[in-house]
Scaffold this active site. Sequence first.
Site, PDB file in Angstrom:
ATOM      1  N   GLY A 101       0.774  -1.236   0.000  1.00 37.08           N
ATOM      2  CA  GLY A 101       0.000   0.000   0.000  1.00 37.08           C
ATOM      3  C   GLY A 101       0.799   1.276   0.000  1.00 37.08           C
ATOM      4  O   GLY A 101       0.221   2.368  -0.023  1.00 37.08           O
ATOM      5  N   GLU A 157       4.475  -6.462   2.212  1.00 36.47           N
ATOM      6  CA  GLU A 157       4.462  -6.913   0.819  1.00 36.47           C
ATOM      7  C   GLU A 157       4.146  -5.764  -0.136  1.00 36.47           C
ATOM      8  O   GLU A 157       3.072  -5.704  -0.713  1.00 36.47           O
ATOM      9  CB  GLU A 157       3.470  -8.078   0.642  1.00 36.47           C
ATOM     10  CG  GLU A 157       2.292  -7.984   1.567  1.00 36.47           C
ATOM     11  CD  GLU A 157       1.430  -9.216   1.668  1.00 36.47           C
ATOM     12  OE1 GLU A 157       1.955 -10.338   1.683  1.00 36.47           O
ATOM     13  OE2 GLU A 157       0.198  -9.028   1.753  1.00 36.47           O
ATOM     14  N   PRO A 158       5.120  -4.875  -0.301  1.00 36.96           N
ATOM     15  CA  PRO A 158       4.912  -3.774  -1.243  1.00 36.96           C
ATOM     16  C   PRO A 158       4.962  -4.258  -2.692  1.00 36.96           C
ATOM     17  O   PRO A 158       5.723  -5.165  -3.024  1.00 36.96           O
ATOM     18  CB  PRO A 158       6.107  -2.848  -0.960  1.00 36.96           C
ATOM     19  CG  PRO A 158       7.179  -3.760  -0.453  1.00 36.96           C
ATOM     20  CD  PRO A 158       6.448  -4.825   0.322  1.00 36.96           C
ATOM     21  N   ARG A 180       3.491  -1.766  -5.651  1.00 39.61           N
ATOM     22  CA  ARG A 180       3.614  -0.481  -6.355  1.00 39.61           C
ATOM     23  C   ARG A 180       4.913   0.255  -6.006  1.00 39.61           C
ATOM     24  O   ARG A 180       5.572   0.806  -6.893  1.00 39.61           O
ATOM     25  CB  ARG A 180       2.411   0.395  -5.944  1.00 39.61           C
ATOM     26  CG  ARG A 180       2.197   1.614  -6.788  1.00 39.61           C
ATOM     27  CD  ARG A 180       1.075   2.476  -6.179  1.00 39.61           C
ATOM     28  NE  ARG A 180      -0.127   1.696  -5.924  1.00 39.61           N
ATOM     29  CZ  ARG A 180      -1.127   1.549  -6.779  1.00 39.61           C
ATOM     30  NH1 ARG A 180      -1.095   2.159  -7.940  1.00 39.61           N
ATOM     31  NH2 ARG A 180      -2.173   0.817  -6.461  1.00 39.61           N
ATOM     32  N   ARG A 192      -5.684   1.881 -16.010  1.00 36.55           N
ATOM     33  CA  ARG A 192      -5.892   2.571 -14.735  1.00 36.55           C
ATOM     34  C   ARG A 192      -6.674   3.880 -14.877  1.00 36.55           C
ATOM     35  O   ARG A 192      -7.387   4.278 -13.973  1.00 36.55           O
ATOM     36  CB  ARG A 192      -4.559   2.812 -14.017  1.00 36.55           C
ATOM     37  CG  ARG A 192      -3.937   1.513 -13.515  1.00 36.55           C
ATOM     38  CD  ARG A 192      -2.690   1.770 -12.677  1.00 36.55           C
ATOM     39  NE  ARG A 192      -2.971   2.428 -11.418  1.00 36.55           N
ATOM     40  CZ  ARG A 192      -2.806   3.708 -11.176  1.00 36.55           C
ATOM     41  NH1 ARG A 192      -2.341   4.518 -12.104  1.00 36.55           N
ATOM     42  NH2 ARG A 192      -3.102   4.216  -9.997  1.00 36.55           N
ATOM     43  N   TYR A 238      -9.680   3.777 -12.535  1.00 35.10           N
ATOM     44  CA  TYR A 238      -9.580   4.555 -11.288  1.00 35.10           C
ATOM     45  C   TYR A 238      -9.549   6.060 -11.534  1.00 35.10           C
ATOM     46  O   TYR A 238      -9.265   6.809 -10.612  1.00 35.10           O
ATOM     47  CB  TYR A 238      -8.271   4.248 -10.550  1.00 35.10           C
ATOM     48  CG  TYR A 238      -7.916   2.814 -10.308  1.00 35.10           C
ATOM     49  CD1 TYR A 238      -8.797   1.950  -9.656  1.00 35.10           C
ATOM     50  CD2 TYR A 238      -6.660   2.321 -10.669  1.00 35.10           C
ATOM     51  CE1 TYR A 238      -8.429   0.648  -9.397  1.00 35.10           C
ATOM     52  CE2 TYR A 238      -6.292   1.020 -10.411  1.00 35.10           C
ATOM     53  CZ  TYR A 238      -7.191   0.174  -9.770  1.00 35.10           C
ATOM     54  OH  TYR A 238      -6.811  -1.100  -9.508  1.00 35.10           O
ATOM     55  N   CYS A 263     -11.556   0.886 -29.187  1.00 36.42           N
ATOM     56  CA  CYS A 263     -12.919   1.310 -29.484  1.00 36.42           C
ATOM     57  C   CYS A 263     -13.773   1.538 -28.249  1.00 36.42           C
ATOM     58  O   CYS A 263     -14.751   0.828 -28.024  1.00 36.42           O
ATOM     59  CB  CYS A 263     -13.568   0.292 -30.399  1.00 36.42           C
ATOM     60  SG  CYS A 263     -12.766   0.300 -31.985  1.00 36.42           S
ATOM     61  N   GLU A 264     -13.373   2.491 -27.438  1.00 38.63           N
ATOM     62  CA  GLU A 264     -14.143   2.912 -26.271  1.00 38.63           C
ATOM     63  C   GLU A 264     -13.887   4.395 -26.087  1.00 38.63           C
ATOM     64  O   GLU A 264     -12.721   4.818 -26.115  1.00 38.63           O
ATOM     65  CB  GLU A 264     -13.623   2.224 -24.986  1.00 38.63           C
ATOM     66  CG  GLU A 264     -13.802   0.741 -24.902  1.00 38.63           C
ATOM     67  CD  GLU A 264     -15.211   0.314 -24.532  1.00 38.63           C
ATOM     68  OE1 GLU A 264     -15.916   1.101 -23.858  1.00 38.63           O
ATOM     69  OE2 GLU A 264     -15.592  -0.792 -24.933  1.00 38.63           O
ATOM     70  N   TYR A 295       0.933  -2.345 -12.091  1.00 40.22           N
ATOM     71  CA  TYR A 295      -0.477  -2.479 -12.507  1.00 40.22           C
ATOM     72  C   TYR A 295      -0.738  -1.930 -13.913  1.00 40.22           C
ATOM     73  O   TYR A 295      -1.793  -1.364 -14.178  1.00 40.22           O
ATOM     74  CB  TYR A 295      -1.412  -1.806 -11.483  1.00 40.22           C
ATOM     75  CG  TYR A 295      -1.168  -2.324 -10.084  1.00 40.22           C
ATOM     76  CD1 TYR A 295      -1.555  -3.612  -9.733  1.00 40.22           C
ATOM     77  CD2 TYR A 295      -0.511  -1.558  -9.133  1.00 40.22           C
ATOM     78  CE1 TYR A 295      -1.298  -4.111  -8.461  1.00 40.22           C
ATOM     79  CE2 TYR A 295      -0.249  -2.052  -7.859  1.00 40.22           C
ATOM     80  CZ  TYR A 295      -0.649  -3.318  -7.535  1.00 40.22           C
ATOM     81  OH  TYR A 295      -0.388  -3.822  -6.291  1.00 40.22           O
TER      82      TYR A 295
HETATM   83  C1  LIG Z   1      -2.293  -5.532  -3.739  1.00 36.76           C
HETATM   84  C2  LIG Z   1      -1.746  -6.126  -2.526  1.00 36.76           C
HETATM   85  C3  LIG Z   1      -0.451  -5.816  -2.111  1.00 36.76           C
HETATM   86  C4  LIG Z   1       0.409  -4.796  -2.804  1.00 36.76           C
HETATM   87  O1  LIG Z   1      -0.151  -3.546  -2.776  1.00 36.76           O
HETATM   88  P1  LIG Z   1       0.687  -2.261  -3.276  1.00 36.76           P
HETATM   89  O2  LIG Z   1      -0.245  -1.155  -3.110  1.00 36.76           O
HETATM   90  O3  LIG Z   1       1.032  -2.512  -4.695  1.00 36.76           O
HETATM   91  O4  LIG Z   1       1.890  -2.159  -2.427  1.00 36.76           O
HETATM   92  C5  LIG Z   1       0.046  -6.461  -1.007  1.00 36.76           C
HETATM   93  N1  LIG Z   1      -0.700  -7.374  -0.337  1.00 36.76           N
HETATM   94  C6  LIG Z   1      -1.950  -7.702  -0.724  1.00 36.76           C
HETATM   95  C7  LIG Z   1      -2.690  -8.708   0.037  1.00 36.76           C
HETATM   96  C8  LIG Z   1      -2.509  -7.098  -1.813  1.00 36.76           C
HETATM   97  O5  LIG Z   1      -3.759  -7.412  -2.172  1.00 36.76           O
END
Ligand SMILES: *Cc1c(COP(=O)(O)O)cnc(C)c1O
Length: 421
Positions: A237, A279-280, A282, A319, A323, A350-351, A379
Site C-alpha cells: 500500500g 508486501e509492497p 507499487r 488505470r 480509477y 474502441c471505447e 499495474y
Molecule cells: C495488492 C496487494 C499488495 C500490494 O499492494 P501495493 O499497493 O502494490 O503495495 C500487497 N498485499 C496484498 C494482500 C494485496 O492485495
Amino acid sequence: MDLTYNEHNQLALQDIPLTELQETYGTPLFVYDENHIRNQCRRFHQSLKNSGVEYTVSYASKAFSSIQLFRIMNEENMGLDVVSDGELYTALKAGFPAEHIHFHGNNKTNEEIRYALEAGIGLFVVDSLSEVDRIDALANGPVDVLLRVNPGVEAHTHEFIQTGQEDSKFGLSLLHGLALKGIRKIEASRHLNLKGIHFHIGSQIFGTEGTTATIKKVIHWLNDHDIHIEKLNIGGGFSIQYTDEDVRYPIEDAIKEITDTLRSVCEEVDYPLPELMMEPGRAIVGEAGITLYTVGTIKDIPNTNTYVSIDGGMSDNIRTSLYDAKYTVKLANRRTEDQLIRTTIAGKLCESGDIIAKDISLPHVEAGDLLCVLATGAYHYSMASNYNQMRKPAVVFVKDGQHRLVIKRQSFEDLVANDVM
Ligand SMILES: *Cc1c(COP(=O)(O)O)cnc(C)c1O
C-alpha cells in the site's frame, strides 16, 4: 529514476535516448530502470534493518510479474506474494525458492492449493473459514498459515482500491467475531499451523495513520483473546508519485513510524514482538517503469480540447478508465519552449473511455512524436489485455546504461495460439 534531457534535447534514461529504445523495440513499450527497482528493495531492507525488528519483505507479484523481475527480487532478498497458480508458475519457472513464496487470494481453487502444497510454498494466507477445511483436507503434513483479517479500518485512498473497510470481500472481520472463528478453526485443524495474522488495508495510501491504527487494533485484539502469533503481515500500500499532486511518502519514514508503533503497542500490553512482514508492490516497481507511445492522429476541437491519439491505450493502461488515474506525460524526442496547451491523450481502442491522460498541459505535438508516460511500472503490464486483439507490448529493462529485452512483444501468432482451427 534517472530520466533527463540530453545535449540533443532528447529525454534519456541512464544516458540512453528513449528514441533509441523506440527504434530498437518499437512502441508501445514498457521501459524499466532496473537500478531503481533494486534500490527500492534495498531501501525497504535498510529501513527495516535499522528498526531492529525481525522482518520479511515480500514483493506483491500482481504489480508486475515476469521471470527476470522475479530473479531480481530473489537476488534482492525479497519474498514473493502470489495470488494465482499463474503467478506461482511464473515464480517457480524463474527459479524463485518456493519456501519464500506465500499464497494469497479470497478464492483459492483446490487445484491452486494442491499445486502450492506440492511446490512447497512457505505460507498460505487463509482468507475464509471454508479455506481452512479445504487446505486441511488437501494437505499431507503441516502447513504454515497466516489468517487474513479485515480490521475495519478505512485507508485514505481511492474507493476501488480500499480493502480494509468492514464491507469487503477480503479477510475475516475482527468486529463480527469471524476472525476469532477462523483462528479457532485453524487451531482445531489437523495440519494448519497458525503462524500469524495478515491485513492489507488498501493501496496508494498516503501516510501511515491507517496502518499504525490497524497495528494497534490488531495487537490489542490478539492480546485480549490471548492469541499468540510469530508474524504480523501488514500488506502493501505504500504510495508513489504519479503527478506533482501526489505525495510520495518516504519509505524510511513510513517504516520508522510503523516499527515504532509496533514496538510501543507490544510493550504497552506486554505482548511478544512479532516478526514484521510486509508486501509492497507499487512502491517497488511503480516509479521504475515508463511507457513509450508514438503519436498518430491529432484532433483540435476549437476552444475545446486537443485529442492526441497514441498507438496503445486501455489495453496497456487500464488505470485511467478504472480509477480515473492521473499521469505525467512528457514529450520525449525533442524539447520545446512552445506554449503549453490543453491536451487529452487518447488510446486507439474502441471505447470513448479509452483515455490515458485527460486535460493535461503539453506543448503542441505532431504525428511521429514520442510520448513518455511516467510511473507506469505497477499495474500496467500486469493488467494489460488483448482487447481489440491488441498485442501486449514488449518490456525492456535498463541497467547500468545498457538495455535488454525482458518480455517480447506479442506476435500475431500469439494472439491466435489458443484458437482451435
Ligand atoms: C495488492 C496487494 C499488495 C500490494 O499492494 P501495493 O499497493 O502494490 O503495495 C500487497 N498485499 C496484498 C494482500 C494485496 O492485495
